[in-house]
Design a protein around this motif. Structure first.
Motif, PDB file in Angstrom:
ATOM      1  N   ARG A   1     -13.068   4.820   5.831  1.00 45.82           N
ATOM      2  CA  ARG A   1     -12.353   5.025   4.576  1.00 45.82           C
ATOM      3  C   ARG A   1     -10.863   4.877   4.877  1.00 45.82           C
ATOM      4  NH1 ARG A   1     -12.760  10.543   1.180  1.00 45.82           N
ATOM      5  NH2 ARG A   1     -11.380  10.004  -0.555  1.00 45.82           N
TER       6      ARG A   1
ATOM      7  N   PRO B   1      -4.157   5.234  -4.269  1.00 49.90           N
ATOM      8  CA  PRO B   1      -5.442   4.619  -3.858  1.00 49.90           C
ATOM      9  C   PRO B   1      -5.979   5.345  -2.638  1.00 49.90           C
ATOM     10  CG  PRO B   1      -3.573   3.214  -3.280  1.00 49.90           C
ATOM     11  CD  PRO B   1      -3.021   4.324  -4.107  1.00 49.90           C
ATOM     12  N   ASN B   2      -7.230   5.867  -2.729  1.00 53.70           N
ATOM     13  CA  ASN B   2      -7.712   6.566  -1.531  1.00 53.70           C
ATOM     14  C   ASN B   2      -9.179   6.305  -1.267  1.00 53.70           C
ATOM     15  OD1 ASN B   2      -8.948   7.745  -3.549  1.00 53.70           O
ATOM     16  ND2 ASN B   2      -8.226   9.839  -3.185  1.00 53.70           N
ATOM     17  N   ARG B   3      -9.704   5.259  -1.869  1.00 56.65           N
ATOM     18  CA  ARG B   3     -11.145   5.030  -1.668  1.00 56.65           C
ATOM     19  C   ARG B   3     -11.381   3.802  -0.807  1.00 56.65           C
ATOM     20  NH1 ARG B   3     -11.600   8.987  -4.049  1.00 56.65           N
ATOM     21  NH2 ARG B   3     -13.137   9.793  -5.525  1.00 56.65           N
TER      22      ARG B   3
ATOM     23  N   ARG C   1      -3.165  11.412  -6.830  1.00 55.08           N
ATOM     24  CA  ARG C   1      -3.771  10.698  -5.711  1.00 55.08           C
ATOM     25  C   ARG C   1      -3.533   9.212  -5.906  1.00 55.08           C
ATOM     26  NH1 ARG C   1      -7.674  13.585  -7.229  1.00 55.08           N
ATOM     27  NH2 ARG C   1      -8.389  15.492  -6.175  1.00 55.08           N
TER      28      ARG C   1
ATOM     29  N   TRP D   1       0.859  -1.206   0.000  1.00 51.19           N
ATOM     30  CA  TRP D   1       0.000   0.000   0.000  1.00 51.19           C
ATOM     31  C   TRP D   1       0.889   1.248   0.000  1.00 51.19           C
ATOM     32  CZ3 TRP D   1      -0.383   3.564   4.148  1.00 51.19           C
ATOM     33  CH2 TRP D   1      -1.308   4.580   3.918  1.00 51.19           C
TER      34      TRP D   1
ATOM     35  N   GLY E   1     -12.026   1.020   1.577  1.00 51.01           N
ATOM     36  CA  GLY E   1     -12.027   1.063   3.051  1.00 51.01           C
ATOM     37  C   GLY E   1     -12.824  -0.105   3.570  1.00 51.01           C
TER      38      GLY E   1
ATOM     39  N   LEU F   1       1.659  10.385  -3.936  1.00 47.33           N
ATOM     40  CA  LEU F   1       1.667  11.723  -3.304  1.00 47.33           C
ATOM     41  C   LEU F   1       2.928  12.480  -3.705  1.00 47.33           C
ATOM     42  CD1 LEU F   1       0.313  10.713   0.202  1.00 47.33           C
ATOM     43  CD2 LEU F   1      -0.901  11.662  -1.773  1.00 47.33           C
TER      44      LEU F   1
ATOM     45  N   TYR G   1      -8.268   4.630   2.750  1.00 40.40           N
ATOM     46  CA  TYR G   1      -7.327   5.065   1.702  1.00 40.40           C
ATOM     47  C   TYR G   1      -6.648   3.878   1.026  1.00 40.40           C
ATOM     48  CZ  TYR G   1      -8.197   9.565   3.702  1.00 40.40           C
ATOM     49  OH  TYR G   1      -8.827  10.695   4.139  1.00 40.40           O
ATOM     50  N   GLY G   2      -7.419   2.778   0.814  1.00 41.58           N
ATOM     51  CA  GLY G   2      -6.868   1.725  -0.020  1.00 41.58           C
ATOM     52  C   GLY G   2      -6.034   0.715   0.720  1.00 41.58           C
TER      53      GLY G   2
ATOM     54  N   ARG H   1       0.832   4.339  -2.504  1.00 42.80           N
ATOM     55  CA  ARG H   1       0.315   5.628  -2.020  1.00 42.80           C
ATOM     56  C   ARG H   1       1.431   6.681  -2.006  1.00 42.80           C
ATOM     57  NH1 ARG H   1      -4.385   8.351  -1.349  1.00 42.80           N
ATOM     58  NH2 ARG H   1      -4.313   9.749   0.423  1.00 42.80           N
TER      59      ARG H   1
END
Lengths: 117, 198, 396, 100
Positions: free
Chosen positions: C78, C65-67, C63, C50, C69, C58, C80-81, C54
């Protein structure tokens, strides 16, 4: 008990864990056989020659020099442990040892045995 | 009781792996059996409180020398089936077992009772731990009483470096047949070599 | 109950053990400690995957993975993946295993084992914290406490080369054979500087045992990085090379050899190689933290002082429940703090892996080998000689 | 404490495995590997004797044996590579070519 008892325990567990992980998908995964799936992966190009094909001698020279310098590291570890008791005698003794080996290393560099073409 | 059982278990594994090293067809298989054999021998050393040697056995032998063997086997890409007739036939294995057992029996009969005399008897287990552990005791012994062998060891390593670099280089003098008498013969030599490595 | 323990003791007596005698406690402690450590180590790869997705996102102002959860009934969490990579791990187990035809069956199955078990063995040799005392037994927190410390880690990590070599040899694929040879040649040529870089530490602290080295770093200015800075530089570079990571990941670079030695390994076997790589990364980071950054010691306040301070605070509210935290809990809390501090330091180096991976371009193979043989090795030797002469001048 | 004779018997059997490998195997690399096996048997004897006689010289000798074994393996395999490059095969069958 012998301090190596935990090593034995962890070794057995490590191998069992590795074996489980390695064999997991053989039992859990589906088995559908198709010819193309079982060809070694050649980015899609059908295989031309078998995998056995000559390799350069450089790998071999690296392995040889690895052994010979690994022995030097082992002797240095032995010296590092007994450094404080040996004093200057030890320092002189091991620096003679290292001078001889550094000449071997310089020889290897000058013969360009380790140059990767 | 448990140390006996542990010893016989490790000894059985050592003998099994040694047999497999000698008997197996594919050189890489025997190399991997040699690695497991070294692993069990280092377990034996650890059982005998030779902790430093147990680590060295794995570090130098299993981690360096047998890696070199595997590299050379892959470099010369030896296949198991190429080595027809390279396997040990059954009578040969028979000779091996008979001679081994025979030697042990004769040695026992002649009253060879293993090592009983000659040691200076100072380094018992308590003395070693008191002196600061197996590694420290071995190091002091090596650097104080074995100074000359230690320096000669580095000369030996230097010799091995020079020898292996000279022999194994691609255009080294030895392997390109320059040593043989007539240059023409050398060329023939080259022809044969090319043919040889089909 | 007594009759049961008597029987149990009689059975155990056969093994030279008795209920709760010293050896029995050590075996039970080892098994429990290994179970906790194994669970912790098995969590590292998903979290690192992850982070690998991630963090670079950044860094590159996009962005990651940020969905994905977790939804626990009404609560929608949530994350963030994060759970995405756990799902990947489960998927890897249920995928079909495709053994390429012509592959050497025995080595194909053994190679992942040769990859995994050395990583777990050296993970156990690192001291994670000061000894804890449970029911009156003081139990050291490093699962394997052998007096040859470094040498044990150095020896077992030299076995990892076999996992790579066998993987290449077993899969009947030209590119993975070449990739495995390159990867193993790289690993062995960076093993010598790695070994040489730790010798000054042994010279300074005088012992191979990791616990004693962490004890030796009690005072902040005695930390390894201040006493042997050059060793830290060499160790830091060799850390990346030993695990085929970041600038040295030519062997499994997508552009070069597809996936290097583990091209033909899929599903659980690929997960095994993945796990062994990340565990090896964690172990080297923890070793670097232990040796150069004072292991579980925090900079200025000693663990025990911090623990007694925490116990002081906790005692007030707990008194109402009638629980008074005694001396044993002080040492246990000090151990917890130690584990936390070491985890923080090791985490920092894991972050360095990701950070360096996305900032430094990849080496060409001859540059990589030249750096190892022609720069790191002489630097290591010079460092050993330099430290020796400085120490000799100071001490004798 | 396991008596030292047991270690000696174990070492002898391992030594004979190596000896058989040297004599009966036709592949030069297998011969070198069997020599490594024989050297390991000698190591077992040295460590067992050093523990029995409470004398560390045995363990120091094992360190030197490992050094010699490493150098021998390095140079030996260099020769095997040179022979393979010259004769194209590593089996000991090519020795017949040396006959005058």
């Amino acid at each position: 008990m012998n301090p190596y008892l935990p090593v034995l325990v962890v070794l057995v567990f490590g191998i069992v864990l590795g074996a489980i992980l390695s064999a997991l998908s053989f039992f859990m995964g589906p088995k559908r056989w198709t010819k193309e799936k079982y060809d070694p992966y050649e980015c899609g190009v059908p295989m031309v020659t078998s995998a056995a094909e000559r390799m350069s001698v450089k790998f071999y020279l690296t392995a040889i020099l690895f052994i010979l310098f690994d022995i030097e590291t082992v002797f240095l570890y032995l010296w590092a442990v007994s450094f404080h008791q040996l004093g200057w005698f030890g320092v002189v003794e091991v620096s003679v040892f290292m001078i001889i080996l550094v000449t071997g290393y310089v020889y290897v560099l000058r013969r360009r045995a380790l140059d990767w073409d | 009781m448990i140390s006996y059982a542990l010893f016989y278990l490790i000894a059985a594994f050592i003998l099994l792996c040694s047999m497999m090293v000698v008997v197996s067809r594919n050189p890489v298989t025997s190399a991997i059996f040699l690695v497991t054999d070294l692993f069990f021998i280092s377990a034996l050393f650890a059982k005998m409180n030779a902790h430093f040697l147990a680590a060295i056995q794995i570090l130098l032998y299993a981690g360096a020398i047998v890696v070199l063997f595997v590299f050379v086997i892959m470099l010369l890409n030896l296949k198991a089936e190429e080595l027809k007739g390279a396997r040990m036939t059954v009578p040969e294995i028979g000779v091996l077992i008979v001679s081994a057992i025979g030697f042990v029996v004769i040695a026992a009969l002649l009253g060879a009772d293993g090592a009983t005399t000659g040691g200076d008897g100072r380094w018992t287990d308590e003395a070693i731990t008191a002196a600061g552990g197996n590694t420290f005791a071995v190091a002091m012994r090596l650097f104080v009483n074995f100074v000359w062998p230690f320096e000669l060891a580095s000369v030996l390593i230097l010799l091995a470096i020079v020898a292996s670099v000279v022999i194994a280089r691609k255009d080294s003098l030895v392997s390109s047949g320059v040593g043989s008498t007539a240059p023409a013969q050398g060329k023939g030599e080259k022809g044969k070599v090319a043919h040889g490595t089909r | 109950m007594e009759q049961l323990t008597a029987q149990l003791n009689e059975v155990l007596g056969m093994f030279g053990l008795a209920l709760w005698n010293d050896a029995f406690v050590q075996v039970v402690a080892t098994v429990l400690k290994f179970a906790v450590l194994a669970v912790a180590l098995l969590q590292i790869p998903p979290v690192m995957v992850w982070l690998e997705r991630r963090a670079p996102a950044l860094m590159q102002r996009r962005r990651g993975p940020n969905r994905v959860g977790v939804s626990l009934g009404p609560i929608k969490l949530r994350l963030y993946g994060l759970t995405q990579s756990f799902a990947d791990a489960v998927k890897l187990i249920f995928k079909e295993e495709v053994v390429p035809e012509g592959a050497h069956k025995a080595f194909y199955h053994i190679a992942p084992i040769f990859g995994v078990f050395p990583a777990f063995l050296i993970a156990c040799a690192i001291p994670y914290g000061p000894p804890i005392d449970v029911f009156g037994y003081t139990i050291p927190l490093s699962i394997i406490s052998v007096d040859v410390g470094f040498l044990f880690i150095f020896a077992i990590s030299s076995l990892a080369v076999y996992g790579v070599t066998l993987a290449g040899y077993a899969s009947n694929n030209k590119y993975s054979l070449l990739g495995s040879l390159r990867a193993s040649a790289q690993m062995i040529s960076y093993e010598i500087p790695l070994g040489l870089s730790l010798i000054p530490i042994v010279l300074i602290y005088g012992t191979l045992d990791l616990n004693k080295i962490v004890m030796g770093q009690e005072n902040f200015w005695h930390w390894g990085i201040f006493t042997a800075p050059v060793s830290f530089v060499i160790f830091f570079v060799c850390m990346f090379a030993e695990t085929n990571r970041a600038p040295f990941d030519l062997a499994e670079a997508e552009s070069e050899l597809v996936a290097g030695f583990h091209t033909e390994f899929n599903s659980a076997k690929f997960a095994a190689f993945f796990l062994s790589e990340y565990v090896a990364m964690f172990v080297l980071s923890a070793l670097c933290a232990t040796v150069f950054f004072g292991g579980w010691q925090n900079p200025f306040i000693s663990n025990a002082a911090l623990a007694s301070f925490v116990v002081g605070i906790l005692n007030a509210p707990l008194a109402s429940f009638g629980i008074a935290l005694g001396a044993a809990s002080v040492t246990n809390i000090a151990a917890l703090i130690g584990i936390g501090v070491l985890a923080l330091k090791a985490g920092f180096f894991m972050w360095m892996y990701v950070w360096v991976r996305w900032t430094v371009p990849r080496f060409r193979y001859d540059q990589l080998m030249d750096l190892g043989w022609k720069f790191m090795l002489p630097l290591g030797l010079a460092n050993v000689v330099g430290t020796a002469f400085v120490l000799a001048a100071l001490k004798f | 404490m396991v008596p030292v004779e047991h270690y000696m018997v174990l070492a002898t059997l391992v030594f004979f495995c190596g000896l058989a490998g040297v004599m009966f195997r036709k592949n030069l690399i297998m011969v070198l590997m069997s020599i490594e096996l024989m050297l390991n048997a000698v190591n077992i004897v040295f460590v067992a004797a050093s523990r029995e006689l409470a004398d560390l010289d045995g363990q120091v000798m094992v360190i030197f044996i490992i050094t010699v074994a490493a150098c021998e393996a390095a140079v030996g395999l260099a020769m095997v590579i040179a022979l393979f490059r010259k004769y194209g095969t590593v089996n000991t069958g090519f020795l017949r070519m040396l006959r005058g």
